[in-house]
Design a protein around this motif. Sequence first.
Motif, PDB file in Angstrom:
ATOM      1  N   UNK A 190       0.990  -1.136  -0.067  1.00 60.79           N
ATOM      2  CA  UNK A 190       0.081   0.008  -0.028  1.00 60.79           C
ATOM      3  C   UNK A 190       0.809   1.109   0.080  1.00 60.79           C
ATOM      4  N   UNK A 191       1.947   1.107   0.861  1.00 55.24           N
ATOM      5  CA  UNK A 191       2.735   2.308   0.551  1.00 55.24           C
ATOM      6  C   UNK A 191       3.463   2.683  -0.598  1.00 55.24           C
ATOM      7  N   UNK A 192       3.872   1.619  -1.236  1.00 59.76           N
ATOM      8  CA  UNK A 192       4.478   1.574  -2.466  1.00 59.76           C
ATOM      9  C   UNK A 192       3.489   2.181  -3.696  1.00 59.76           C
ATOM     10  N   UNK A 193       2.179   1.736  -3.475  1.00 63.31           N
ATOM     11  CA  UNK A 193       1.173   2.243  -4.343  1.00 63.31           C
ATOM     12  C   UNK A 193       0.872   3.736  -4.082  1.00 63.31           C
ATOM     13  N   UNK A 194       0.985   4.087  -2.950  1.00 61.95           N
ATOM     14  CA  UNK A 194       0.658   5.342  -2.519  1.00 61.95           C
ATOM     15  C   UNK A 194       1.787   6.275  -3.064  1.00 61.95           C
ATOM     16  N   UNK A 195       3.092   5.906  -3.159  1.00 57.68           N
ATOM     17  CA  UNK A 195       3.977   6.616  -3.714  1.00 57.68           C
ATOM     18  C   UNK A 195       3.880   6.790  -5.190  1.00 57.68           C
ATOM     19  N   UNK A 196       3.646   5.803  -5.727  1.00 61.05           N
ATOM     20  CA  UNK A 196       3.513   5.453  -7.040  1.00 61.05           C
ATOM     21  C   UNK A 196       2.502   6.468  -7.846  1.00 61.05           C
ATOM     22  N   UNK A 197       1.225   6.398  -6.855  1.00 58.75           N
ATOM     23  CA  UNK A 197      -0.026   7.156  -7.386  1.00 58.75           C
ATOM     24  C   UNK A 197       0.128   8.585  -7.285  1.00 58.75           C
ATOM     25  N   UNK A 198       1.102   9.030  -6.244  1.00 63.39           N
ATOM     26  CA  UNK A 198       1.473  10.390  -6.214  1.00 63.39           C
ATOM     27  C   UNK A 198       2.386  10.811  -7.362  1.00 63.39           C
ATOM     28  N   UNK A 199       3.190  10.006  -7.851  1.00 58.79           N
ATOM     29  CA  UNK A 199       4.130  10.141  -8.926  1.00 58.79           C
ATOM     30  C   UNK A 199       3.288  10.328 -10.302  1.00 58.79           C
ATOM     31  N   UNK A 200       2.548   9.344 -10.406  1.00 63.13           N
ATOM     32  CA  UNK A 200       1.582   9.336 -11.418  1.00 63.13           C
ATOM     33  C   UNK A 200       0.558  10.496 -11.645  1.00 63.13           C
ATOM     34  N   UNK A 201       0.093  11.164 -10.318  1.00 63.86           N
ATOM     35  CA  UNK A 201      -0.877  12.207 -10.218  1.00 63.86           C
ATOM     36  C   UNK A 201       0.037  13.645 -10.610  1.00 63.86           C
ATOM     37  N   UNK A 202       1.477  13.596 -10.150  1.00 60.94           N
ATOM     38  CA  UNK A 202       2.121  14.823 -10.735  1.00 60.94           C
ATOM     39  C   UNK A 202       2.297  14.723 -12.283  1.00 60.94           C
ATOM     40  N   UNK A 203       2.526  13.492 -12.798  1.00 60.12           N
ATOM     41  CA  UNK A 203       2.552  13.629 -14.409  1.00 60.12           C
ATOM     42  C   UNK A 203       1.357  13.777 -14.974  1.00 60.12           C
TER      43      UNK A 203
END
Length: 59
Positions: free
Chosen positions: A30-43
């Motif tokens: 879940x922590x990994x997904x949250x980090x990835x989701x924030x990166x994708x949101x920035x993109x």
Amino acid sequence: MEWGCGVQELAIAIDHLSAEDPSDIPRGLLAEQLIELHWQMARLQAQIARRTYVRNPGS
């Protein structure tokens, strides 16, 4: 790529995320997904900005 295809694919990906129950995801993942989701949101925000500032070719 057909115009708008990327937006449709994004909507489908969000639908898949919506179908998941975050409480079923192990904490580490879940922590990994949250980090990835924030990166994708920035993109995504960068792409929104690109499209917001498009000018008319004749302007």
